[in-house]
Design a protein around this motif. Structure first.
Motif, PDB file in Angstrom:
ATOM      1  N   ASP A 174       0.855  -1.188   0.000  1.00 58.33           N
ATOM      2  CA  ASP A 174       0.000   0.000   0.000  1.00 58.33           C
ATOM      3  C   ASP A 174       0.892   1.239   0.000  1.00 58.33           C
ATOM      4  O   ASP A 174       1.536   1.548   1.004  1.00 58.33           O
ATOM      5  N   ALA A 176      -0.377   4.339  -1.068  1.00 54.28           N
ATOM      6  CA  ALA A 176      -1.306   5.442  -1.298  1.00 54.28           C
ATOM      7  C   ALA A 176      -0.780   6.732  -0.668  1.00 54.28           C
ATOM      8  O   ALA A 176      -0.396   6.749   0.504  1.00 54.28           O
ATOM      9  N   SER A 200      -1.916  -0.645  -4.002  1.00 58.91           N
ATOM     10  CA  SER A 200      -2.559   0.662  -3.973  1.00 58.91           C
ATOM     11  C   SER A 200      -1.552   1.727  -4.377  1.00 58.91           C
ATOM     12  O   SER A 200      -0.521   1.895  -3.721  1.00 58.91           O
ATOM     13  N   ALA A 202      -2.884   4.893  -5.107  1.00 55.08           N
ATOM     14  CA  ALA A 202      -3.758   6.059  -5.058  1.00 55.08           C
ATOM     15  C   ALA A 202      -2.965   7.312  -4.715  1.00 55.08           C
ATOM     16  O   ALA A 202      -2.205   7.329  -3.739  1.00 55.08           O
ATOM     17  N   ARG A 224      -6.534  -6.941  -6.654  1.00 52.71           N
ATOM     18  CA  ARG A 224      -7.094  -5.604  -6.449  1.00 52.71           C
ATOM     19  C   ARG A 224      -6.034  -4.550  -6.747  1.00 52.71           C
ATOM     20  O   ARG A 224      -4.882  -4.680  -6.342  1.00 52.71           O
ATOM     21  N   ASP A 226      -5.645  -0.190  -6.956  1.00 49.81           N
ATOM     22  CA  ASP A 226      -6.200   1.141  -6.701  1.00 49.81           C
ATOM     23  C   ASP A 226      -5.360   2.172  -7.461  1.00 49.81           C
ATOM     24  O   ASP A 226      -4.181   2.367  -7.156  1.00 49.81           O
ATOM     25  N   SER A 228      -6.531   5.466  -7.988  1.00 50.61           N
ATOM     26  CA  SER A 228      -7.215   6.743  -7.775  1.00 50.61           C
ATOM     27  C   SER A 228      -6.243   7.903  -7.978  1.00 50.61           C
ATOM     28  O   SER A 228      -5.111   7.875  -7.481  1.00 50.61           O
ATOM     29  N   LYS A 250     -11.105  -6.264  -8.711  1.00 50.62           N
ATOM     30  CA  LYS A 250     -11.503  -4.894  -8.409  1.00 50.62           C
ATOM     31  C   LYS A 250     -10.418  -3.921  -8.842  1.00 50.62           C
ATOM     32  O   LYS A 250      -9.236  -4.133  -8.563  1.00 50.62           O
ATOM     33  N   VAL A 252      -9.954   0.417  -8.794  1.00 51.07           N
ATOM     34  CA  VAL A 252     -10.505   1.701  -8.360  1.00 51.07           C
ATOM     35  C   VAL A 252      -9.904   2.790  -9.231  1.00 51.07           C
ATOM     36  O   VAL A 252      -8.681   2.926  -9.315  1.00 51.07           O
ATOM     37  N   SER A 254     -11.132   6.222  -9.165  1.00 53.18           N
ATOM     38  CA  SER A 254     -11.693   7.490  -8.716  1.00 53.18           C
ATOM     39  C   SER A 254     -10.739   8.645  -9.043  1.00 53.18           C
ATOM     40  O   SER A 254      -9.518   8.512  -8.912  1.00 53.18           O
TER      41      SER A 254
END
Length: 314
Positions: A174, A176, A200, A202, A224, A226, A228, A250, A252, A254
């Motif tokens: 992660d 992010a 992630s 993000a 998964r 991410d 974003s 999944k 993401v 955004s």
């Protein structure tokens, strides 16, 4: 807390989170009675010092999980405390939102924890390049690394690129909010993460299609992702990623440049892969602004009609 006579050596899990009144003497007394603790949580225990935590944890030979989340007023050197821990069985440490965590502390973790599988150092402004490099080069059993919200200047992209040097079984990473992450950094990491399930990125605005192409080549077990606020990612690369990695469940997107129509197109490629794009929400209104009470205004009385107007309206 220290007067509990029912606690004995067979206690394995102890959660003392949010015990603001817990003192050093009470923690030492507890640990002396519960010598077989495998899980210890001292989150938000602001009156516990680092030296006492190290003294207490040094007698726990079977400690596997240590959680010290959001200990903003942790007094003393946390590195000194970690030096005293018998960390042969320690598998997970959570020092998220701990401003006193420094490179020295992370060096102690990397040197003394050969079985460490999970590290959470979310939003630790005292963590720098030396600490991250120690994690990447010495924690060979690491499976989960949560490094989000660490964008301090003392943490370089070159140090981040060493995250996957020693670990060969990383499952979750992660990053992010770590704005230093770019394509060059990920190019050094991704080939060493064939077992990656969750990633992630993000807020990593420098990430582009080049990193996703490498994910498509090396991370065939990815589930998964991410992305974003990653605005340099194209639709074609996302289509290739969804098509070539069947384990993806999944993604993401955004605040990305992918339009709503393109999101619908991505969903048709594999319906089982959930594509999430949340609408941008404005920040909450400042509640410190003086509140203006609602006042009911009285209607102004209309003047009576003049002679002849009333009949004309009818």
């Amino acid at each position: 807390v220290s007067t509990q006579s029912t606690w004995g050596p067979n206690l394995r899990l102890l959660n003392l989170a949010f015990c603001d009144q817990l003192q050093d003497s009470a923690l030492v007394n507890i640990v002396q009675k519960c010598t077989q603790l495998a899980y210890l949580n001292v989150s938000r225990c602001s009156n516990v010092t680092a030296a006492t935590l190290g003294e207490a944890a040094s007698s726990l030979k079977d400690l596997e999980v240590l959680v010290a989340h959001d200990v903003a007023d942790f007094k003393g050197d946390l590195g000194y405390a970690l030096r005293r821990i018998d960390a042969r069985h320690l598998r997970a440490v959570d020092f998220s939102y701990c401003p006193t965590l420094t490179d020295t502390a992370m060096l102690c973790v990397a040197e003394n924890c050969p079985s460490l599988e999970m590290i959470d150092v979310t939003a630790c402004p005292g963590l720098g390049s030396r600490g991250v490099e120690a994690i990447g080069r010495r924690c060979s059993a690491l499976m989960v690394l949560i490094l989000k919200l660490n964008s301090q200047e003392s943490l370089s992209a070159q140090a981040l690129s060493t995250i996957a040097c020693a670990p060969r079984n990383l499952r979750r990473v992660d990053l992010a909010g770590v704005t230093q992450v770019d394509d060059a950094c990920l190019a050094a990491m991704i080939p060493h993460m064939p077992c990656l399930r969750f990633l992630s990125l993000a807020g990593c605005v420098e990430v582009s299609d080049a990193s996703l192409i490498m994910l498509n080549v090396y991370c065939k077990q990815l589930q998964r992702l991410d992305l974003s606020a990653c605005r340099n990612v194209s639709l074609q690369t996302l289509l290739d990623l969804i098509h070539d990695i069947p384990t993806l469940t999944k993604i993401v997107l955004s605040e990305s440049c992918v339009s709503d129509f393109e999101v619908k197109m991505l969903r048709t490629v594999r319906p089982k892969c959930k594509i999430v794009k949340l609408a941008h929400q404005p920040p909450p209104r400042d509640r410190t602004v003086a509140f203006k009470p609602f006042v009911v205004k009285k209607r102004a009385k209309k003047p009576p009609p003049k002679n002849g107007e009333r009949g004309a309206r009818k």
